[in-house]
Design a protein around this motif. Sequence first.
Motif, short mmCIF file in Angstrom:
data_model
loop_
_atom_site.label_atom_id
_atom_site.label_comp_id
_atom_site.label_asym_id
_atom_site.label_seq_id
_atom_site.Cartn_x
_atom_site.Cartn_y
_atom_site.Cartn_z
N TYR A 61 6.61 3.96 -8.40
CA TYR A 61 7.44 4.81 -6.86
C TYR A 61 7.41 6.90 -7.28
O TYR A 61 7.72 7.28 -6.35
N GLN A 62 7.76 7.04 -8.43
CA GLN A 62 8.00 8.65 -8.43
C GLN A 62 6.15 9.01 -8.59
O GLN A 62 6.22 10.51 -7.77
N GLU A 64 5.79 9.06 -4.73
CA GLU A 64 6.20 10.07 -3.86
C GLU A 64 5.81 10.97 -4.17
O GLU A 64 5.37 12.09 -3.17
N GLN A 122 3.93 13.46 -1.75
CA GLN A 122 4.43 14.97 -0.98
C GLN A 122 3.08 15.94 -1.62
O GLN A 122 3.09 17.21 -0.43
N VAL A 179 11.23 13.60 1.20
CA VAL A 179 10.82 12.66 0.62
C VAL A 179 9.80 12.37 1.72
O VAL A 179 10.21 11.89 3.35
N SER A 193 10.14 6.73 1.13
CA SER A 193 11.30 6.82 0.73
C SER A 193 11.65 5.21 0.17
O SER A 193 10.08 4.42 -0.11
N GLU A 194 12.31 5.04 -1.13
CA GLU A 194 12.04 4.07 -2.05
C GLU A 194 12.15 2.91 -1.96
O GLU A 194 11.66 1.54 -1.71
N PHE A 202 8.53 1.76 0.24
CA PHE A 202 7.60 1.88 -0.99
C PHE A 202 7.94 0.18 -1.84
O PHE A 202 7.16 -0.80 -1.52
#
Length: 81
Positions: free
Chosen positions: A13-14, A17, A21, A40, A43-44, A47
């Motif tokens: 996820y990180q 994202e 971005q 964001v 969103s997690e 995802f």
Amino acid sequence: MNGNIRKANAQDYQQVERLMQQVHILHANWRPDIYKHCSVVLSEERFLEHIKNEEIVVLEKENSVIGVMIYLTRNISGGLM
């Protein structure tokens, strides 16, 4: 480009994202009339939903996610096609 394409997992996820971005910032700077800066992009929760539905793959190189693709599958019945 060398790398490994695989299904995304929750641990991605990180990195995903971060890529989202980077792309969004390019769009927001280029077309501020359409795109707005935000904290964001993906969103997690969304995802994880893509992972559950098997709608997201990543390109990984040297243990880093360097690409992402989110896709949707639609089933349409009826008609000639």
